[in-house]
Design an enzyme around this catalytic site. Structure first.
Site, PDB file in Angstrom:
ATOM      1  N   LYS A  13      -6.859 -19.748   3.146  1.00 56.47           N
ATOM      2  CA  LYS A  13      -6.649 -20.990   2.367  1.00 56.47           C
ATOM      3  C   LYS A  13      -6.108 -22.117   3.338  1.00 56.47           C
ATOM      4  CE  LYS A  13      -3.652 -19.363  -0.648  1.00 56.47           C
ATOM      5  NZ  LYS A  13      -3.724 -17.895   0.108  1.00 56.47           N
ATOM      6  N   ARG A  88       0.544 -20.751  -8.645  1.00 52.80           N
ATOM      7  CA  ARG A  88       0.412 -19.410  -8.371  1.00 52.80           C
ATOM      8  C   ARG A  88       0.947 -18.649  -9.750  1.00 52.80           C
ATOM      9  NH1 ARG A  88       1.371 -19.476  -2.377  1.00 52.80           N
ATOM     10  NH2 ARG A  88       1.522 -17.330  -1.431  1.00 52.80           N
ATOM     11  N   ARG A 127      -2.129 -12.400  12.501  1.00 49.49           N
ATOM     12  CA  ARG A 127      -2.115 -13.562  12.565  1.00 49.49           C
ATOM     13  C   ARG A 127      -1.084 -14.063  13.296  1.00 49.49           C
ATOM     14  NH1 ARG A 127      -2.323 -16.352   6.557  1.00 49.49           N
ATOM     15  NH2 ARG A 127      -0.186 -15.445   6.095  1.00 49.49           N
ATOM     16  N   ARG A 162       4.687 -15.248  11.307  1.00 46.01           N
ATOM     17  CA  ARG A 162       5.540 -15.009   9.884  1.00 46.01           C
ATOM     18  C   ARG A 162       6.452 -14.078   9.541  1.00 46.01           C
ATOM     19  NH1 ARG A 162       1.937 -17.871   5.502  1.00 46.01           N
ATOM     20  NH2 ARG A 162       3.038 -16.548   4.399  1.00 46.01           N
ATOM     21  N   ARG A 173       3.476  -9.134  -1.590  1.00 48.71           N
ATOM     22  CA  ARG A 173       2.806 -10.377  -2.073  1.00 48.71           C
ATOM     23  C   ARG A 173       1.458 -10.209  -2.692  1.00 48.71           C
ATOM     24  NH1 ARG A 173       2.794 -12.117   4.028  1.00 48.71           N
ATOM     25  NH2 ARG A 173       1.473 -14.071   3.562  1.00 48.71           N
TER      26      ARG A 173
END
Ligand code: AMP
Length: 215
Positions: A13, A88, A127, A162, A173
């Site tokens: 996203k 969300r 990432r 992160r 999550r």
């Protein structure tokens, strides 16, 4: 044009939002980025959300709706807004609908980015982002340049991972996504705004599919 990018963590996203910002002069509203800013600001709210985020749980509807309300009522979006990571929950979706109606703004499309869970885990654990501009890198498909100079902003940068990009919080999550966020797919389908794209294709192919879906 105002759009929502909907999909599980790691669906791409943020990456696609950045492409839309450059190509269409849109404004990215990422509640994840706003909350990460809040946690480094040292405010009470920041301290409160840090723990929740690190564990992979959702921050309260009240907080995120407040953040979005503040942005929508104070800013001007030339090419429109991209909602990235918001809404969300169904309560957030209702609140966004009410807020846009109050401002006389349309919701033009909800783009669902479809990906499978195995791909998400490997994407997320690999990432990192440029500390200057937020460009997203991946250890396997787009490694950090050896000279540490970001290919997007051209600056020598610190590349960050992160705190919640680890397998443990990712599980939470993903559960939060399936329990609380995935019902939004049906919600927006019923409203006639849902468009789905294959989020597993290459970055360019995904952005072409999104462009096609937006017309
Ligand atoms: P993201 O950068 O979108 O993956 O969000 C990172 C974390 O911020 C999430 O795991 C949640 O803890 C929190 N967060 C971001 N957006 C929301 C939202 N709309 N509602 C609740 N929590 C959120």
């Amino acid at each position: 044009m105002n759009i929502i990018l909907l999909g599980p963590p790691g669906a791409g996203k943020g990456t696609q939002a950045r492409i839309l910002v450059e190509g269409r002069n849109m404004v990215q509203l990422s509640t994840g980025d706003m909350l990460r800013d809040a946690r480094t600001s040292g405010t009470e709210m920041g301290k409160m959300v840090a723990e929740v985020m690190d564990k992979g749980h959702l921050v309260t509807d009240e907080i995120v709706i407040g953040l979005i309300r503040e942005k929508l009522t104070s800013g001007q979006a030339g090419g429109g807004y991209i909602f990235d990571g918001f809404p969300r929950t169904l309560a957030q979706a209702d609140a966004l609908g009410a807020l846009l109606a109050e401002l006389g703004e349309p919701l033009d499309a909800v783009i669902e980015m479809q990906v499978d869970d195995a791909a998400l885990v490997s994407r997320i654990t690999a990432r990192s982002t440029c500390g200057n501009c937020g460009e997203v890198y991946n250890d396997n498909t787009k490694p950090i340049p050896a000279d540490q100079v970001c290919t997007s902003c051209g600056q020598k940068a610190e590349f960050k991972r992160r705190a919640d990009d680890n397998e443990e919080s990712l599980k939470t999550r993903l559960l939060a996504y399936y329990k609380q966020t995935s019902p939004l797919i049906g919600y927006y389908y019923a409203k006639g705004s849902l468009k789905s794209v294959d989020g597993l294709a290459s970055m360019d192919e995904v952005s072409a599919s999104i462009a096609g879906a937006l017309g």
